[in-house]
Design an enzyme around this catalytic site. Structure first.
Site, mmCIF file in Angstrom:
data_model
loop_
_atom_site.group_PDB
_atom_site.id
_atom_site.type_symbol
_atom_site.label_atom_id
_atom_site.label_comp_id
_atom_site.label_asym_id
_atom_site.label_seq_id
_atom_site.Cartn_x
_atom_site.Cartn_y
_atom_site.Cartn_z
ATOM 1 N N GLU A 122 10.306 -4.182 8.445
ATOM 2 C CA GLU A 122 9.673 -4.154 7.126
ATOM 3 C C GLU A 122 8.612 -3.071 7.126
ATOM 4 O O GLU A 122 8.076 -2.737 8.176
ATOM 5 C CB GLU A 122 8.980 -5.495 6.840
ATOM 6 C CG GLU A 122 9.925 -6.649 6.728
ATOM 7 C CD GLU A 122 9.203 -7.983 6.880
ATOM 8 O OE1 GLU A 122 7.956 -8.020 6.785
ATOM 9 O OE2 GLU A 122 9.904 -8.972 7.105
ATOM 10 N N LYS A 124 4.901 -1.803 6.685
ATOM 11 C CA LYS A 124 3.603 -2.451 6.872
ATOM 12 C C LYS A 124 2.721 -1.998 5.716
ATOM 13 O O LYS A 124 2.290 -0.847 5.661
ATOM 14 C CB LYS A 124 3.006 -2.036 8.209
ATOM 15 C CG LYS A 124 1.764 -2.808 8.576
ATOM 16 C CD LYS A 124 1.382 -2.526 10.023
ATOM 17 C CE LYS A 124 0.217 -3.363 10.488
ATOM 18 N NZ LYS A 124 -0.976 -3.237 9.678
ATOM 19 N N ASP A 126 -0.396 -1.553 3.323
ATOM 20 C CA ASP A 126 -1.801 -1.383 3.668
ATOM 21 C C ASP A 126 -2.684 -1.965 2.567
ATOM 22 O O ASP A 126 -3.049 -1.286 1.622
ATOM 23 C CB ASP A 126 -2.072 0.119 3.847
ATOM 24 C CG ASP A 126 -3.303 0.340 4.686
ATOM 25 O OD1 ASP A 126 -3.844 -0.640 5.226
ATOM 26 O OD2 ASP A 126 -3.740 1.503 4.793
ATOM 27 N N TYR A 233 5.895 -11.476 2.616
ATOM 28 C CA TYR A 233 6.745 -11.186 3.772
ATOM 29 C C TYR A 233 6.818 -12.283 4.821
ATOM 30 O O TYR A 233 7.343 -12.063 5.905
ATOM 31 C CB TYR A 233 6.294 -9.878 4.431
ATOM 32 C CG TYR A 233 4.803 -9.772 4.677
ATOM 33 C CD1 TYR A 233 4.153 -10.638 5.542
ATOM 34 C CD2 TYR A 233 4.048 -8.803 4.022
ATOM 35 C CE1 TYR A 233 2.799 -10.539 5.762
ATOM 36 C CE2 TYR A 233 2.691 -8.692 4.234
ATOM 37 C CZ TYR A 233 2.067 -9.565 5.108
ATOM 38 O OH TYR A 233 0.726 -9.472 5.313
ATOM 39 N N LYS A 320 2.517 1.686 14.336
ATOM 40 C CA LYS A 320 1.624 2.437 13.448
ATOM 41 C C LYS A 320 2.067 3.886 13.367
ATOM 42 O O LYS A 320 2.229 4.533 14.400
ATOM 43 C CB LYS A 320 0.193 2.386 13.998
ATOM 44 C CG LYS A 320 -0.372 0.984 14.038
ATOM 45 C CD LYS A 320 -0.951 0.601 12.707
ATOM 46 C CE LYS A 320 -2.274 -0.037 12.955
ATOM 47 N NZ LYS A 320 -3.246 -0.065 12.055
ATOM 48 N N CYS A 414 -27.948 25.131 -4.909
ATOM 49 C CA CYS A 414 -26.721 24.908 -5.669
ATOM 50 C C CYS A 414 -25.973 26.229 -5.880
ATOM 51 O O CYS A 414 -26.555 27.196 -6.367
ATOM 52 C CB CYS A 414 -27.056 24.280 -7.019
ATOM 53 S SG CYS A 414 -25.618 24.075 -8.072
ATOM 54 N N CYS A 417 -26.075 26.991 -9.857
ATOM 55 C CA CYS A 417 -27.267 27.289 -10.655
ATOM 56 C C CYS A 417 -28.472 27.685 -9.802
ATOM 57 O O CYS A 417 -29.528 28.005 -10.330
ATOM 58 C CB CYS A 417 -27.620 26.095 -11.547
ATOM 59 S SG CYS A 417 -28.259 24.695 -10.609
ATOM 60 N N CYS A 432 -27.159 18.363 -6.667
ATOM 61 C CA CYS A 432 -27.986 19.307 -7.410
ATOM 62 C C CYS A 432 -28.718 18.534 -8.502
ATOM 63 O O CYS A 432 -28.074 17.905 -9.342
ATOM 64 C CB CYS A 432 -27.102 20.392 -8.019
ATOM 65 S SG CYS A 432 -27.980 21.351 -9.278
ATOM 66 N N CYS A 438 -27.273 22.836 -14.985
ATOM 67 C CA CYS A 438 -26.284 23.290 -14.005
ATOM 68 C C CYS A 438 -24.904 23.241 -14.676
ATOM 69 O O CYS A 438 -24.469 22.177 -15.125
ATOM 70 C CB CYS A 438 -26.346 22.375 -12.787
ATOM 71 S SG CYS A 438 -25.140 22.768 -11.527
HETATM 72 S S1 IVH Z 1 3.722 -10.166 9.351
HETATM 73 C C1 IVH Z 1 2.631 -13.389 12.286
HETATM 74 N N1 IVH Z 1 4.614 -8.259 7.796
HETATM 75 O O1 IVH Z 1 -0.525 -6.377 8.915
HETATM 76 C C2 IVH Z 1 3.073 -12.410 11.277
HETATM 77 N N2 IVH Z 1 2.294 -8.319 8.267
HETATM 78 O O2 IVH Z 1 -1.757 -6.495 11.812
HETATM 79 C C3 IVH Z 1 1.959 -11.696 10.709
HETATM 80 N N3 IVH Z 1 1.003 -6.567 7.135
HETATM 81 O O3 IVH Z 1 -2.370 -9.344 8.998
HETATM 82 C C4 IVH Z 1 2.133 -10.754 9.649
HETATM 83 N N4 IVH Z 1 2.693 -5.621 6.088
HETATM 84 O O4 IVH Z 1 -2.015 -8.218 6.728
HETATM 85 C C5 IVH Z 1 3.537 -8.796 8.399
HETATM 86 N N5 IVH Z 1 5.548 -6.639 6.414
HETATM 87 C C6 IVH Z 1 4.478 -7.180 6.991
HETATM 88 C C7 IVH Z 1 3.189 -6.656 6.821
HETATM 89 C C8 IVH Z 1 2.109 -7.254 7.483
HETATM 90 C C9 IVH Z 1 1.391 -5.596 6.282
HETATM 91 C C10 IVH Z 1 -0.391 -6.772 7.579
HETATM 92 C C11 IVH Z 1 -0.857 -8.201 7.528
HETATM 93 C C12 IVH Z 1 -1.224 -8.569 8.927
HETATM 94 C C13 IVH Z 1 -1.408 -7.240 9.574
HETATM 95 C C14 IVH Z 1 -1.046 -7.367 11.028
#
Ligand code: IVH
Length: 677
Positions: A122, A124, A126, A233, A320, A414, A417, A432, A438
């Site tokens: 999936e 991740k 943010d 999720y 990451k 600045c 100005c 400024c 300005c």
């Molecule tokens: S699963 C035990 N799925 O990432 C399962 N987390 O560092 C826990 N996050 O706290 C989470 N997208 O806030 C999961 N597709 C995804 C996610 C996801 C973002 C975040 C979530 C979690 C953090 C983990």
């Protein structure tokens, strides 16, 4: 209507509205016009007003917001909210795969064969994690992650997020929790920051911070206006009717949750690596931020077998993304002056390819960071593109530093100005202080003044403002009202018609209601909503000018910073002169009588469609007047339209439609008579 029939109607309306929400926010396929939707919602709200005992805590009317949470209750999570361990490389992931196989007592088999372990990948997202509890298909509570053991109950705010279902569909378990990520789409984030910049608020750092900040707001109406979104999720509960995670996602989707369509099921780690590689590039094309991929063992039995460490599950890992990085030469540093006077240092770079675009400029943040990184013109610098659109300089390749480079001296004056720059203790940026003279600040104030949400003078754009300032015709916003046609005609590209439009636009702006004038004059930190609240409370500028700090603090939305800013604005003699001049020009500096006495109900039950151009009022003003007198606005003509308010140049299509629907056309003057203005 009796109570029984009202209850029935409320039930039917609620179901219908939620269904439309679903098709709009999840399927991206609106099933009715905005106007029809508003009408349903309006009917529901009206019925609930008449029968308050029939309001349910999950009524779609709760999505509009308005309820205030004074203090967020701390709630213990039923299942601890764990985090994930992180990985950064192919090796890390192969290692994860090996440990999973070992943990399951399987031999780590060769890379390409189908292993007995399936993985779900999936994105991740943010944002901020949220746990939603549902009982009998109804949202019970929404809790933030907090410290993982307990979090804040933010149900009222969460209910304003349109993609989160308040009532479920289909065959859902009687009780369960579902977790996901609340996030702010990037375009919404950009719009918020644009407005913040305009009123002199510091921009929000990134969509993630903005989303979590919003969730902690007390006024749910403001939360509703922020257009948050949410992907789910993770389904949790006892005796769930599935064998694996992927099935649970599909089921959750059928209950009405927003599940990412980019989740995939794979049968070996090589496929996982390919998924990651794909999204490492593709993520920049998503309308929201992702910082990686989450890999989860699909099978529940295998998940149980693997179990947890103290902090995270052994059956899942986050990968990451690396922020993309290149090195290039720093050619020069320039300094931009924003409309509020804030100075931003900008790096001009030897153009270089990064994340699919050519980068020529990058942010250098502020004086402290330049000093800390010891960035010098001529250096090879590392440039990174994270979630943000503007890349940033994150370091210097000292091994390539040429001889004779000089430490960067931050500017003291600045660049626009020449005024000596200042820096507040609490702030990172220099600014400024020459607000009144300005050029970018002067022009910025003017552009803010004429903007649509402010005085709405669209015949006066940025280019014309530039010309007027350069020609010395205007020095501040009040000078606009001294302009005569003969001043304008000598300007380049200024024809008779544009000059007339401009003068008419200025004239029409004298009817703009007080709350928008208050926003338009550009008191630092006073945004649109704050201006409305202040106007409603003080009723006139006269009163506002005399208000003490304590008086100001009593107004909703006004805290210490805004109170000080308002106070400072009105003690400044130059501002006082401008205000007096605007008053003399005839701008609205108090609530109109209608506004003071509350609206009339002369247009109750009537629906208007506005079309064409008008002489006395702008279209937005007409819309406001319609609402003020109890009428409704719609964008499309139907049998339900009562009148088409027709101006000049009404489109032929609309005219035909009005005729065939048998809707009466009225002129601006007819309308003015109708409301008795
Ligand atoms: S699963 C035990 N799925 O990432 C399962 N987390 O560092 C826990 N996050 O706290 C989470 N997208 O806030 C999961 N597709 C995804 C996610 C996801 C973002 C975040 C979530 C979690 C953090 C983990």
């Amino acid at each position: 209507m009796n109570k029984e029939r009202a209850a029935e109607r409320i039930k039917k309306l609620s179901a219908e509205i939620e269904q439309h929400n679903h098709t709009y926010y999840l399927l991206d396929a609106p099933s009715i016009s905005d106007f029809e939707f508003d009408k349903l919602l309006e009917e529901l709200i009206q019925l609930e007003k008449e029968f308050p005992e029939l309001i349910s805590s999950n009524s779609p009317s709760q999505r509009v917001g308005g309820a205030i949470t004074k203090e967020f209750k701390s709630v213990k999570h039923k299942y601890p909210m764990l985090s994930l361990s992180n990985s950064y490389s192919t090796e890390d992931l192969l290692d994860f795969d090996r440990k999973v196989q070992e943990g399951l007592g399987l031999k780590a088999n060769d890379l390409f064969s189908t292993s007995p372990v399936n993985y779900v990948c999936e994105l991740k997202f943010d944002g901020l994690s949220i746990g939603l509890t549902y009982k009998d298909g109804e949202l019970q509570q929404a809790v933030t992650r907090g410290d993982g053991v307990q979090g804040d109950e933010v149900s009222t705010n969460v209910k304003t997020i349109k993609s989160i279902p308040l009532k479920l569909k289909g065959n859902y378990p009687p009780e369960f929790e579902i977790r996901g990520e609340i996030f702010l789409p990037r375009n919404v984030f950009d719009a918020i920051n644009k407005e913040r910049e305009e009123i002199g608020d510091a921009p929000l750092a990134n969509p993630r911070n903005a989303a979590s900040g919003t969730m902690k707001m007390q006024d749910s109406a403001v939360v509703a206006s922020r257009k948050l979104d949410c992907f789910l999720y993770h389904v949790l509960g006892e005796a769930l009717p599935f064998q694996n995670h992927f099935e649970s996602l599909e089921a959750a989707k059928s209950w009405g949750f927003k599940i990412s369509k980019d989740s995939r099921l794979f049968s070996n780690i090589q496929e996982v690596l390919a998924f990651i590689e794909h999204w490492d590039k593709e993520r920049f094309n998503l309308p929201y931020d992702t910082d990686g991929v989450v890999i989860k063992v699909n099978d529940y039995q295998q998940q149980r077998q693997l179990g947890f460490t103290a902090k995270s599950p052994r059956w899942a890992i986050a990968y990451k993304f690396k922020a993309e990085q290149v090195s290039t030469e720093l050619l020069s540093i320039s300094y931009q002056v924003g409309r509020t006077g804030a100075i931003t240092p900008v790096a001009n770079l030897q153009p270089v390819a990064l994340g699919g675009t050519t980068v020529k400029r990058a942010s250098l943040h502020n004086a402290d960071i330049i000093e800390k990184l010891d960035v010098r013109v001529g250096d090879m610098v590392y440039v990174e593109k994270g979630g943000e659109i503007i890349p940033k300089i994150i370091g210097v390749d000292l091994s390539k530093r040429k001889e004779g480079t000089e430490p960067t001296q931050y500017i003291t004056h600045c660049p626009e100005c020449g005024t000596e720059l200042r820096r507040l203790e609490s702030e990172a940026n220099h600014y400024c202080p020459n607000e009144m003279a300005c050029p970018p600040q002067v022009k910025g104030k003017m552009e803010h003044f004429v903007a649509r949400k402010a005085m709405n003078i669209d015949s006066l754009g940025a280019e014309t403002i530039e010309q007027l300032v350069n020609a010395g015709l205007v020095k501040n916003i009040a000078d606009f009202y001294d302009l005569k046609k003969e001043h304008l005609l000598p300007l380049e590209r200024m024809a008779e018609k544009s000059a007339n439009n401009l003068i008419e636009g200025l004239e029409a702006s004298k009817q703009v209601p007080f709350e928008r004038v208050l926003y338009a004059i550009g008191i630092r930190h006073v945004g649109e909503t704050t201006a409305k609240k202040i106007a409603k409370k003080v009723k006139s500028l006269e009163v506002l000018m005399q208000a003490t700090r304590e008086d100001l603090l009593e107004i909703d939305e006004v805290g210490e910073i805004i109170a000080v800013s308002i106070h400072d604005y009105f003690v400044d003699e130059k501002n006082k002169t401008i205000i007096q001049k605007l008053k003399d020009a005839g701008l609205q500096f108090e609530l109109s009588e209608e506004q003071q006495q509350g609206a009339s109900d002369k247009l109750n039950g009537l629906t208007f469609v506005i079309s064409g151009v008008f002489a006395k009022y702008s279209r937005d003003q007409l819309k406001e007047l319609i609402e003020l007198h109890g009428g409704k606005n719609s964008s499309s003509i139907s049998k339900k339209t009562s009148f088409v308010l027709a101006g000049e140049n009404m489109g032929p299509e609309k005219l035909k439609k009005a005729q065939s629907a048998g809707v009466k056309l009225i002129s601006e003057d007819d309308f003015i008579l109708m409301i008795g203005a």
